[in-house]
Design an enzyme around this catalytic site. Structure first.
Site, mmCIF file in Angstrom:
data_model
loop_
_atom_site.group_PDB
_atom_site.id
_atom_site.type_symbol
_atom_site.label_atom_id
_atom_site.label_comp_id
_atom_site.label_asym_id
_atom_site.label_seq_id
_atom_site.Cartn_x
_atom_site.Cartn_y
_atom_site.Cartn_z
ATOM 1 N N ASP A 9 33.399 34.031 40.525
ATOM 2 C CA ASP A 9 32.039 34.782 40.259
ATOM 3 C C ASP A 9 30.940 34.876 39.500
ATOM 4 O O ASP A 9 30.091 35.236 38.965
ATOM 5 C CB ASP A 9 32.248 35.813 40.019
ATOM 6 C CG ASP A 9 33.525 37.259 41.050
ATOM 7 O OD1 ASP A 9 33.613 36.576 41.421
ATOM 8 O OD2 ASP A 9 33.682 38.226 40.262
ATOM 9 N N LYS A 107 35.056 38.585 47.988
ATOM 10 C CA LYS A 107 36.485 39.819 47.563
ATOM 11 C C LYS A 107 35.914 41.368 47.169
ATOM 12 O O LYS A 107 34.139 41.022 47.286
ATOM 13 C CB LYS A 107 37.134 39.505 46.125
ATOM 14 C CG LYS A 107 36.202 39.088 45.288
ATOM 15 C CD LYS A 107 37.550 38.265 44.094
ATOM 16 C CE LYS A 107 36.721 38.852 42.533
ATOM 17 N NZ LYS A 107 35.672 39.278 42.376
ATOM 18 N N CYS A 152 37.160 40.249 36.271
ATOM 19 C CA CYS A 152 37.451 39.172 37.704
ATOM 20 C C CYS A 152 38.184 38.241 36.674
ATOM 21 O O CYS A 152 38.963 37.883 37.556
ATOM 22 C CB CYS A 152 36.365 39.012 38.038
ATOM 23 S SG CYS A 152 35.509 40.316 38.833
HETATM 24 C C1 VGL Z 1 32.591 42.025 37.845
HETATM 25 C C2 VGL Z 1 32.308 43.550 37.336
HETATM 26 C C3 VGL Z 1 32.082 44.536 38.781
HETATM 27 C C4 VGL Z 1 33.706 40.658 38.014
HETATM 28 C C5 VGL Z 1 32.835 42.383 39.516
HETATM 29 O O1 VGL Z 1 33.132 39.255 38.772
HETATM 30 O O2 VGL Z 1 33.748 40.314 36.589
HETATM 31 N N1 VGL Z 1 33.173 42.880 37.307
HETATM 32 N N2 VGL Z 1 32.579 43.459 39.193
#
Ligand code: VGL
Ligand code: ZN
Length: 199
Positions: A9, A107, A152
């Site tokens: 991410d 995702k 994540c």
């Molecule tokens: C994430 C919160 C919500 C992350 C993704 O990538 O850690 N955190 N969505």
């Protein structure tokens, strides 16, 4: 033994100026770009939500961002709107090297179910398919990097251990959200599950 780098991410919304900015999130980019040379296989994930996603506080009545609600699959933090499919915020950081990335896993696409981990959605049951891909490629060991350490990245590390992979967390290539002690908890859980922590 084949080892892979799993880049979690590294998207604009998790970097300074983004909708769910992680402190120094952009600092992981040059580190991850350098690290890629050391791995025969590089895989990346992208948080990729529809606008009506149930993890967004804005999609619940009277809910504040960073509060927690009970979903059918367990507690869920409600986040500011972030990483909406096709938005600039959902794009990878512009300086992240992608040429050597062989697979991108998107995702969090089901409106009813969040997905922190690269392997399972937050019901800890619905698979993304990544484990099968890695096994088919002969991967037994993973190094994790990216955002955010305590969500994540951490959930992916725990699931990878549960699936039998050797897991290393490269701390200089990660940054955390750190909500109410979530970083300390995630680090403790990772150590307990056998994740090797390196810098
Ligand atoms: C994430 C919160 C919500 C992350 C993704 O990538 O850690 N955190 N969505
Ligand atoms: Zn998300």
């Amino acid at each position: 033994m084949t080892t892979a780098l799993l880049v979690i991410d590294v998207q604009n919304d998790f970097c300074p100026g983004g909708l769910l900015a992680v402190n120094e999130g952009n600092a992981v980019v040059p580190v991850i770009n350098r690290m890629q040379d050391d791995f025969p296989l590089v895989v990346a994930t992208q948080d990729w939500h529809p606008a009506n996603h149930s993890s967004f506080a804005a999609n619940h009545d009277d809910a504040e961002p960073f509060s927690t609600i009970d979903m059918t699959y367990g507690p869920q933090v409600l986040w500011p709107i972030h990483c909406v499919q096709g938005s600039e915020g959902a794009a990878f950081h512009p300086d992240l090297a992608l040429d050597r990335v062989s697979l991108i896993v998107r995702k969090g696409t089901d409106p009813a179910l969040d997905s922190y981990s690269a392997f399972f959605e937050n019901d800890r049951e619905t698979v993304t398919g990544l484990a099968g891909y890695l096994r088919d490629k002969g991967v037994t060991s993973l190094t994790l990097a990216g955002l955010a350490t305590d969500f994540c990245v951490g959930w992916s590390a725990l699931d990878a251990r549960r699936l039998g992979f050797e897991v290393t967390l490269a701390t200089t290539a990660c940054r955390a959200i750190d909500l109410d002690g979530s970083l300390d908890a995630a680090m403790a859980n990772m150590v307990e599950s056998g994740v090797v922590i390196t810098s």
